[in-house]
Design a protein around this motif. Sequence first.
Motif, PDB file in Angstrom:
ATOM      1  N   LEU A 150       0.863  -1.170   0.000  1.00 54.38           N
ATOM      2  CA  LEU A 150       0.000   0.000   0.000  1.00 54.38           C
ATOM      3  C   LEU A 150       0.903   1.225   0.000  1.00 54.38           C
ATOM      4  O   LEU A 150       1.817   1.321   0.821  1.00 54.38           O
ATOM      5  CB  LEU A 150      -0.903   0.010   1.227  1.00 54.38           C
ATOM      6  CG  LEU A 150      -1.872   1.182   1.295  1.00 54.38           C
ATOM      7  CD1 LEU A 150      -3.225   0.712   1.790  1.00 54.38           C
ATOM      8  CD2 LEU A 150      -1.363   2.289   2.178  1.00 54.38           C
ATOM      9  N   TYR A 152       0.989   5.400   0.141  1.00 54.66           N
ATOM     10  CA  TYR A 152       0.221   6.601   0.467  1.00 54.66           C
ATOM     11  C   TYR A 152       1.044   7.853   0.239  1.00 54.66           C
ATOM     12  O   TYR A 152       2.132   8.013   0.777  1.00 54.66           O
ATOM     13  CB  TYR A 152      -0.240   6.565   1.925  1.00 54.66           C
ATOM     14  CG  TYR A 152      -0.717   7.900   2.442  1.00 54.66           C
ATOM     15  CD1 TYR A 152      -1.867   8.496   1.933  1.00 54.66           C
ATOM     16  CD2 TYR A 152      -0.026   8.563   3.453  1.00 54.66           C
ATOM     17  CE1 TYR A 152      -2.306   9.719   2.409  1.00 54.66           C
ATOM     18  CE2 TYR A 152      -0.469   9.778   3.931  1.00 54.66           C
ATOM     19  CZ  TYR A 152      -1.608  10.358   3.410  1.00 54.66           C
ATOM     20  OH  TYR A 152      -2.043  11.574   3.880  1.00 54.66           O
ATOM     21  N   TRP A 179       0.184  -3.321  -6.079  1.00 52.87           N
ATOM     22  CA  TRP A 179       0.297  -1.981  -5.489  1.00 52.87           C
ATOM     23  C   TRP A 179      -1.119  -1.454  -5.282  1.00 52.87           C
ATOM     24  O   TRP A 179      -1.975  -1.609  -6.154  1.00 52.87           O
ATOM     25  CB  TRP A 179       0.999  -1.016  -6.434  1.00 52.87           C
ATOM     26  CG  TRP A 179       2.468  -1.194  -6.586  1.00 52.87           C
ATOM     27  CD1 TRP A 179       3.100  -1.900  -7.572  1.00 52.87           C
ATOM     28  CD2 TRP A 179       3.501  -0.644  -5.771  1.00 52.87           C
ATOM     29  NE1 TRP A 179       4.461  -1.818  -7.409  1.00 52.87           N
ATOM     30  CE2 TRP A 179       4.734  -1.052  -6.311  1.00 52.87           C
ATOM     31  CE3 TRP A 179       3.501   0.150  -4.631  1.00 52.87           C
ATOM     32  CZ2 TRP A 179       5.948  -0.689  -5.760  1.00 52.87           C
ATOM     33  CZ3 TRP A 179       4.717   0.510  -4.084  1.00 52.87           C
ATOM     34  CH2 TRP A 179       5.926   0.095  -4.639  1.00 52.87           C
ATOM     35  N   LEU A 180      -1.377  -0.812  -4.169  1.00 53.20           N
ATOM     36  CA  LEU A 180      -2.600  -0.046  -3.969  1.00 53.20           C
ATOM     37  C   LEU A 180      -2.165   1.360  -3.590  1.00 53.20           C
ATOM     38  O   LEU A 180      -1.480   1.545  -2.586  1.00 53.20           O
ATOM     39  CB  LEU A 180      -3.487  -0.640  -2.876  1.00 53.20           C
ATOM     40  CG  LEU A 180      -4.733   0.186  -2.572  1.00 53.20           C
ATOM     41  CD1 LEU A 180      -5.692   0.170  -3.766  1.00 53.20           C
ATOM     42  CD2 LEU A 180      -5.433  -0.294  -1.324  1.00 53.20           C
ATOM     43  N   CYS A 185      -3.030   5.181  -2.439  1.00 56.67           N
ATOM     44  CA  CYS A 185      -4.030   5.965  -1.727  1.00 56.67           C
ATOM     45  C   CYS A 185      -3.550   7.406  -1.651  1.00 56.67           C
ATOM     46  O   CYS A 185      -2.363   7.662  -1.441  1.00 56.67           O
ATOM     47  CB  CYS A 185      -4.243   5.441  -0.313  1.00 56.67           C
ATOM     48  SG  CYS A 185      -4.905   3.778  -0.250  1.00 56.67           S
ATOM     49  N   VAL A 232      -6.399   5.100   3.402  1.00 57.19           N
ATOM     50  CA  VAL A 232      -5.366   4.207   3.938  1.00 57.19           C
ATOM     51  C   VAL A 232      -5.917   3.414   5.111  1.00 57.19           C
ATOM     52  O   VAL A 232      -5.759   2.187   5.185  1.00 57.19           O
ATOM     53  CB  VAL A 232      -4.114   5.005   4.368  1.00 57.19           C
ATOM     54  CG1 VAL A 232      -3.136   4.117   5.116  1.00 57.19           C
ATOM     55  CG2 VAL A 232      -3.449   5.639   3.175  1.00 57.19           C
ATOM     56  N   ALA A 241      -8.373   0.821   3.902  1.00 59.09           N
ATOM     57  CA  ALA A 241      -7.698  -0.266   3.172  1.00 59.09           C
ATOM     58  C   ALA A 241      -6.939  -1.185   4.115  1.00 59.09           C
ATOM     59  O   ALA A 241      -6.968  -2.407   3.949  1.00 59.09           O
ATOM     60  CB  ALA A 241      -6.756   0.318   2.128  1.00 59.09           C
ATOM     61  N   PHE A 292      -2.201  -6.397   3.616  1.00 64.61           N
ATOM     62  CA  PHE A 292      -1.010  -5.902   2.933  1.00 64.61           C
ATOM     63  C   PHE A 292       0.220  -6.389   3.666  1.00 64.61           C
ATOM     64  O   PHE A 292       0.216  -6.553   4.893  1.00 64.61           O
ATOM     65  CB  PHE A 292      -1.020  -4.364   2.886  1.00 64.61           C
ATOM     66  CG  PHE A 292      -2.153  -3.809   2.080  1.00 64.61           C
ATOM     67  CD1 PHE A 292      -2.064  -3.746   0.705  1.00 64.61           C
ATOM     68  CD2 PHE A 292      -3.315  -3.378   2.689  1.00 64.61           C
ATOM     69  CE1 PHE A 292      -3.119  -3.258  -0.050  1.00 64.61           C
ATOM     70  CE2 PHE A 292      -4.367  -2.890   1.954  1.00 64.61           C
ATOM     71  CZ  PHE A 292      -4.269  -2.837   0.579  1.00 64.61           C
ATOM     72  N   LEU A 340       3.500  -1.267   4.076  1.00 70.44           N
ATOM     73  CA  LEU A 340       2.927   0.052   3.856  1.00 70.44           C
ATOM     74  C   LEU A 340       4.062   1.029   3.600  1.00 70.44           C
ATOM     75  O   LEU A 340       5.066   1.019   4.316  1.00 70.44           O
ATOM     76  CB  LEU A 340       2.128   0.517   5.078  1.00 70.44           C
ATOM     77  CG  LEU A 340       1.083  -0.440   5.648  1.00 70.44           C
ATOM     78  CD1 LEU A 340       0.447   0.161   6.892  1.00 70.44           C
ATOM     79  CD2 LEU A 340       0.039  -0.762   4.615  1.00 70.44           C
TER      80      LEU A 340
END
Length: 191
Positions: free
Chosen positions: A63, A65, A92-93, A95, A101, A104, A110, A113
């Motif tokens: 993740l 951010y 990949w995510l 935010c 975040v 998620a 995950f 982070l």
Amino acid sequence: MRSPRAPILPYSGSQCTSNAAPGALLREIGTGSIFPMTDSHATPMASHLDPASSVTPYQLSVLLYSDDIATRDAVRVAVGRRPAHDVEVSTWLECATAAAVIEAVETGSFDLLVLDGEAGQTGGLGLCRQLKNEIFSCPPVLVLTGRPQDGWLAAWSQADLAVPHPLDPIAVAGAVAELGRRVGAATTTSA
């Protein structure tokens, strides 16, 4: 030395492979044809010859951010698909808000982070501290600090590792690989 304007063409005896016909070997004589490269072509030959070097990489879901798309792009490009031979980023995510975040992390699983400490409104350092204190079994966190002197802030936020801006691609990839190895080692010992 080759001229910078000279095209890269296969010599007359070259053999080019194409994934249009799997396993087929096409003979191209001086045409300069370029075919898509498959994963089997990108694999070093040593892994085919040495069975000890064929380590299955640990698959990471990350993740990321940051409210700045340029920072998110820089991190993704720096890490790439494979930051180390034994660590591979499978998903990949991205935010752009702290609320996204938190949601998620609470709902998804995950392995790592990556939080930007320089994000607006809610910075990644405060968000990291909140996640570490509120989420049971919070995944490891890599924070991106504003400068090298902000290491104490990263320690306060309970981050596992920190990389300062301006982002050094080698340092970012190394940090992701190190945290990925920790996650992989923890997963294999608990299984």
